[in-house]
Design a protein around this motif. Structure first.
Motif, PDB file in Angstrom:
ATOM      1  N   TRP A  13       2.114  18.858  46.341  1.00 22.36           N
ATOM      2  CA  TRP A  13       2.351  20.129  47.030  1.00 22.36           C
ATOM      3  C   TRP A  13       2.037  19.904  48.489  1.00 22.36           C
ATOM      4  N   GLU A  14       2.604  20.718  49.335  1.00 23.81           N
ATOM      5  CA  GLU A  14       2.333  20.597  50.773  1.00 23.81           C
ATOM      6  C   GLU A  14       0.826  20.671  50.993  1.00 23.81           C
ATOM      7  N   ILE A  15       0.291  19.735  51.740  1.00 24.08           N
ATOM      8  CA  ILE A  15      -1.169  19.722  51.914  1.00 24.08           C
ATOM      9  C   ILE A  15      -1.626  20.952  52.683  1.00 24.08           C
ATOM     10  N   ASP A  16      -2.578  21.645  52.090  1.00 27.57           N
ATOM     11  CA  ASP A  16      -3.113  22.836  52.742  1.00 27.57           C
ATOM     12  C   ASP A  16      -4.094  22.390  53.832  1.00 27.57           C
ATOM     13  N   PRO A  17      -3.878  22.838  55.075  1.00 27.42           N
ATOM     14  CA  PRO A  17      -4.798  22.404  56.136  1.00 27.42           C
ATOM     15  C   PRO A  17      -6.207  22.938  55.949  1.00 27.42           C
ATOM     16  N   ASN A  18      -6.378  23.892  55.029  1.00 29.86           N
ATOM     17  CA  ASN A  18      -7.716  24.429  54.795  1.00 29.86           C
ATOM     18  C   ASN A  18      -8.534  23.595  53.817  1.00 29.86           C
ATOM     19  N   SER A  30     -17.687  -1.520  42.609  1.00 28.91           N
ATOM     20  CA  SER A  30     -17.266  -2.787  41.988  1.00 28.91           C
ATOM     21  C   SER A  30     -16.068  -2.616  41.063  1.00 28.91           C
ATOM     22  N   SER A  31     -15.958  -1.441  40.439  1.00 33.39           N
ATOM     23  CA  SER A  31     -14.821  -1.254  39.540  1.00 33.39           C
ATOM     24  C   SER A  31     -13.732  -0.407  40.194  1.00 33.39           C
ATOM     25  N   GLY A  32     -13.939  -0.024  41.446  1.00 32.80           N
ATOM     26  CA  GLY A  32     -12.953   0.807  42.147  1.00 32.80           C
ATOM     27  C   GLY A  32     -12.836   2.187  41.557  1.00 32.80           C
ATOM     28  N   GLU A  33     -13.925   2.662  40.934  1.00 35.60           N
ATOM     29  CA  GLU A  33     -13.872   3.984  40.293  1.00 35.60           C
ATOM     30  C   GLU A  33     -14.420   5.030  41.262  1.00 35.60           C
ATOM     31  N   TYR A  34     -13.601   6.011  41.570  1.00 37.74           N
ATOM     32  CA  TYR A  34     -14.005   7.048  42.522  1.00 37.74           C
ATOM     33  C   TYR A  34     -13.604   8.413  41.988  1.00 37.74           C
ATOM     34  N   THR A  35     -14.471   9.382  42.275  1.00 33.19           N
ATOM     35  CA  THR A  35     -14.129  10.773  41.962  1.00 33.19           C
ATOM     36  C   THR A  35     -14.151  11.547  43.272  1.00 33.19           C
ATOM     37  N   PHE A  36     -13.079  12.233  43.563  1.00 28.73           N
ATOM     38  CA  PHE A  36     -12.985  13.021  44.801  1.00 28.73           C
ATOM     39  C   PHE A  36     -12.854  14.489  44.441  1.00 28.73           C
ATOM     40  N   THR A  37     -13.507  15.315  45.224  1.00 32.67           N
ATOM     41  CA  THR A  37     -13.239  16.753  45.090  1.00 32.67           C
ATOM     42  C   THR A  37     -12.962  17.307  46.475  1.00 32.67           C
ATOM     43  N   PHE A  38     -12.108  18.308  46.516  1.00 31.48           N
ATOM     44  CA  PHE A  38     -11.758  19.002  47.757  1.00 31.48           C
ATOM     45  C   PHE A  38     -11.839  20.494  47.488  1.00 31.48           C
ATOM     46  N   ASP A  39     -12.195  21.233  48.523  1.00 29.62           N
ATOM     47  CA  ASP A  39     -12.243  22.686  48.394  1.00 29.62           C
ATOM     48  C   ASP A  39     -11.516  23.344  49.555  1.00 29.62           C
ATOM     49  N   TYR A  40     -11.054  24.580  49.306  1.00 30.37           N
ATOM     50  CA  TYR A  40     -10.451  25.362  50.388  1.00 30.37           C
ATOM     51  C   TYR A  40     -11.565  25.978  51.239  1.00 30.37           C
ATOM     52  N   LEU A  48     -14.942  29.408  46.120  1.00 33.09           N
ATOM     53  CA  LEU A  48     -15.557  28.890  44.888  1.00 33.09           C
ATOM     54  C   LEU A  48     -14.625  29.178  43.715  1.00 33.09           C
ATOM     55  N   MET A  49     -14.327  28.157  42.940  1.00 34.84           N
ATOM     56  CA  MET A  49     -13.404  28.331  41.817  1.00 34.84           C
ATOM     57  C   MET A  49     -14.146  28.953  40.643  1.00 34.84           C
ATOM     58  N   ARG A  50     -13.632  30.081  40.186  1.00 35.77           N
ATOM     59  CA  ARG A  50     -14.242  30.763  39.043  1.00 35.77           C
ATOM     60  C   ARG A  50     -13.138  31.114  38.051  1.00 35.77           C
ATOM     61  N   LEU A  51     -12.351  30.108  37.681  1.00 34.12           N
ATOM     62  CA  LEU A  51     -11.264  30.363  36.739  1.00 34.12           C
ATOM     63  C   LEU A  51     -11.855  30.711  35.376  1.00 34.12           C
ATOM     64  N   PRO A  52     -11.145  31.510  34.578  1.00 38.94           N
ATOM     65  CA  PRO A  52     -11.706  32.055  33.339  1.00 38.94           C
ATOM     66  C   PRO A  52     -12.284  31.014  32.381  1.00 38.94           C
ATOM     67  N   LYS A  64     -13.983  23.207  38.919  1.00 37.71           N
ATOM     68  CA  LYS A  64     -15.018  23.734  39.804  1.00 37.71           C
ATOM     69  C   LYS A  64     -14.589  23.648  41.261  1.00 37.71           C
ATOM     70  N   HIS A  65     -13.507  22.916  41.510  1.00 39.94           N
ATOM     71  CA  HIS A  65     -13.076  22.691  42.887  1.00 39.94           C
ATOM     72  C   HIS A  65     -11.566  22.877  42.994  1.00 39.94           C
ATOM     73  N   ALA A  66     -11.087  23.017  44.225  1.00 36.12           N
ATOM     74  CA  ALA A  66      -9.648  23.190  44.419  1.00 36.12           C
ATOM     75  C   ALA A  66      -8.880  21.947  43.969  1.00 36.12           C
ATOM     76  N   VAL A  67      -9.440  20.778  44.238  1.00 37.64           N
ATOM     77  CA  VAL A  67      -8.807  19.531  43.797  1.00 37.64           C
ATOM     78  C   VAL A  67      -9.897  18.631  43.230  1.00 37.64           C
ATOM     79  N   GLU A  68      -9.636  18.071  42.073  1.00 38.67           N
ATOM     80  CA  GLU A  68     -10.575  17.113  41.457  1.00 38.67           C
ATOM     81  C   GLU A  68      -9.754  15.914  41.016  1.00 38.67           C
TER      82      GLU A  68
END
Lengths: 510, 148
Positions: free
Chosen positions: A373-378, A391-401, A409-413, A418-422
């Protein structure tokens, strides 16, 4: 004769049309089997990638991506302290964005000098008095919001190797002091994120008057008045009663905060979303015309399945991708691959054994987000960046608006995100991806909503939590996203020490 | 009949007594320390009763038991008592909430500012903390900052 000419013309038109349709099938619709893709293999050869990088539009895309990655890592908060006056600038607040960028660009220019210095002059600082005195005096306080591995932060700022990394392993907060008018030095107080030790660095910067001008200009905008928790001794535990302590650097406004309500909307909620769906499918390497799919009758979620993964597109904007097992998911391409191209799940590459660095992985993740999706500048990165090379190249990223300077804050039912992007990546291969696609617009007529004072909000939250001891790490204004079409009102939230969960004042007037 | 009237008067007396117990008095004497300690602790100013500051917009803060009512008083030299601080026609009073923290901004006058904080719990126990905050001039601070 005329008849012959007419037949020739028709034949030429047929040939042109078939060439055009073939081009559409091969290059636009990309109708080939997922497991073998001649064109993808061709694209991934080194010489083609080298040529692609030289092309002017390709360089521009790379620059835009890098600029966006830099912006993702901008500080969450900048405080301009000038004695008893101070002003706070938050990332994502359009009203003060110009001031924020002006201050940060100045700070960045001097900080890069420190990063570039092969042997920076330094001095250890014992205790926290000097740190707090700097906050009470004339200084710029920069808080990135998350801990950064110093080497990674340095690379994001464009400095590949920095001596600072060997002295301060990870950073979240920095104070810049213009210092006196006699020497040509400015001072950085850098707090080590892991052990909270403070180191003082000196950087030669003759043009200090610019910094002093910024202090005078921006701190005088201070309304409402803010108070640091350490100044009120709220970071200490009193002998009586109470066990609520605050992080000493928490800044609390002393008058009612007026926040702007926003309208939240999912662009996937209504109408014909087939073209959006196609774009999302292609981003994850699914063939829109041949992939197996069905619609969940309970909530009309569209579910797509292939041999290695499952993709769900919810109407509330949530997109979920899960690989069936590690190493089988989508191989993340780098940004040299053309944006609209669909990708097979497994791409041939010559460097399969090389472990990707954090920055390389982040770039690929950003590229994927852009394709979905178009990257949200927020958007702003919200996961700590503490490992430079895993060492294993394992990464977890989270992004929020961040809207109007406040996190959403994500409060989906079902609490599924928990985040906008995980995103979870294992050596360049996507393991899982979740993104909540929402659009936020300030409410019409820009009506502002009064919120409680932070102390009142803290009282309400303490009542809700009903706990004896609470160490408050942060107090901040926020929006809560429930996944519905709704108006979101700003509300106070807190984070407790050692707890990534945010607790919001639900007793505040709606 | 007389019995009923007497009962009514006693009830009224008891009720009025409870009202006077919970309402903060309009004035407190200079020697008034309250009936107890430990209802509240004042964290800013850090030293009580004497402290100095350059900040005209000052924040009184501290912590205390939930439910304790607090009222601010300002010394009146003419009457030699502390009178309730009135801002915009209202006295400055609040109740400590579940967090136990309190913060109250006040605007100081140049020189000596004699302030008292009176805390009272639901049982009628009271605590008075008197403080003398001396506001120094901003120009003096500017001179000191420039010198260093």
């Amino acid at each position: 004769m005329k008849k012959e000419k007419f037949k020739t013309l028709i034949l030429i038109l047929f040939i042109i049309s078939s060439l055009f349709l073939t081009k559409e099938i091969w290059f636009s619709e990309e109708l080939w089997s997922q497991d073998y893709n001649f064109f993808s293999k061709w694209q991934n050869t080194k010489w083609v990638q080298a040529v692609a990088k030289v092309l002017p539009w390709s360089a521009e895309d790379d620059e835009n991506d890098l600029e966006f990655i830099q912006k993702l890592s901008y500080p969450q908060k900048i405080v301009v302290n000038c004695g008893q006056f101070r002003t706070v600038y938050y990332y994502g607040n359009k009203q003060t964005q110009q001031s924020y960028e002006e201050i940060f660009n100045k700070f960045k220019g001097i900080f890069v000098k420190l990063l570039d210095d092969q042997d920076p002059r330094r001095q250890s600082v014992s205790g926290t008095d000097e740190w707090f005195n700097a906050l009470k005096g004339r200084s710029f306080y920069v808080d990135f919001g998350i801990g950064y591995n110093t080497k990674v932060l340095s690379e994001i700022f464009g400095v590949k190797e920095t001596a600072l990394a060997s002295q301060v392993g990870s950073i979240r907060q920095i104070i810049l002091l213009p210092m006196d008018t006699v020497s040509n030095d400015v001072t950085f107080l850098v707090k080590n994120y892991k052990d909270n030790s403070i180191t003082k660095f000196y950087v030669n910067y003759p043009d200090k008057s610019v910094l002093n001008d910024l202090l005078e200009q921006f701190a005088s905008e201070s309304t409402p008045q803010y108070a640091y928790a350490f100044k009120q001794s709220f970071d200490k535990r009193p002998g009586i009663i109470q066990a609520i302590t605050l992080n000493p650097e928490i800044l609390m406004p002393l008058s009612i905060f007026e926040g702007i309500p926003v309208k939240s909307h999912s662009p996937l909620s209504a109408g014909d979303i087939s073209s959006e769906e196609k774009k999302i499918l292609k981003a994850f390497g699914y063939n829109p015309n041949t992939s197996r799919n069905y619609t969940d009758n309970t909530d009309y979620t569209r579910v797509f399945v292939d041999n290695y993964s499952k993709l769900k597109i919810h109407h509330n904007g949530l997109i979920e991708y899960d690989a069936i097992e590690e190493g089988k998911g989508l191989r993340l391409p780098d940004s040299s691959v053309e944006e609209n191209r669909a990708l097979p799940t497994i791409q041939p590459t010559d460097d399969d054994d090389r472990v990707l660095t954090f920055n390389e992985t982040l770039q690929r993740v950003v590229f994927l987000i852009k394709k979905v999706w178009e990257i949200d500048p927020n958007l702003h990165i919200s996961s700590p960046v503490l490992e430079g090379q895993n060492s294993s190249g394992e990464y977890t990223f989270t992004f929020d608006y961040y809207i109007n300077g406040m996190p959403v804050l994500m409060r989906l039912p079902d609490n599924s995100v928990k985040h906008a992007v995980e995103v979870k990546v294992v050596n360049g291969t996507l393991m899982s991806f979740k993104e909540v696609i929402r659009e936020y617009t300030n409410k019409e007529n820009n009506g502002s909503k009064e919120s409680a004072l932070p102390i009142q909000a803290l009282d309400n939250i303490c009542k809700q939590l009903n706990q004896q001891e609470i160490k408050v790490e942060d107090i901040f204004m926020s929006y809560e996203e429930s996944g519905n079409e709704a108006i979101l009102n700003p509300r106070w939230s807190i984070r407790k020490e050692g707890d990534s969960e945010a607790y919001t004042d639900s007793l505040a007037k709606r | 009949m007389l019995k009923k009237v007497m009962q009514g008067i006693i009830v009224l007396c008891i009720l009025s007594l409870s009202f006077t117990t919970f309402a903060a008095p309009d004035t407190i004497g200079t020697y008034d320390q309250g009936t107890t300690t430990g209802l509240i602790v004042v964290s800013n100013p850090p030293s009580v009763p004497y402290s100095t500051t350059y900040e005209k917009n000052y924040i009184l803060s501290g912590w205390g038991q939930e439910g304790v009512n607090i009222c601010l008083y300002l010394y009146s030299p003419a009457e030699n008592v502390y009178k309730k601080l009135i801002i915009n026609g209202n006295s400055v009073e609040w109740q400590i909430g579940a967090s136990g923290l309190f913060m109250q901004p006040v605007t100081l006058s140049k020189g000596e500012n004699k302030i008292a904080i009176r805390a009272e719990d639901g049982y009628g126990n009271s605590q008075v903390i008197q403080m003398d905050i001396n506001l120094l001039s901003q120009s003096l601070l500017d001179k000191l900052l420039r010198a260093f």
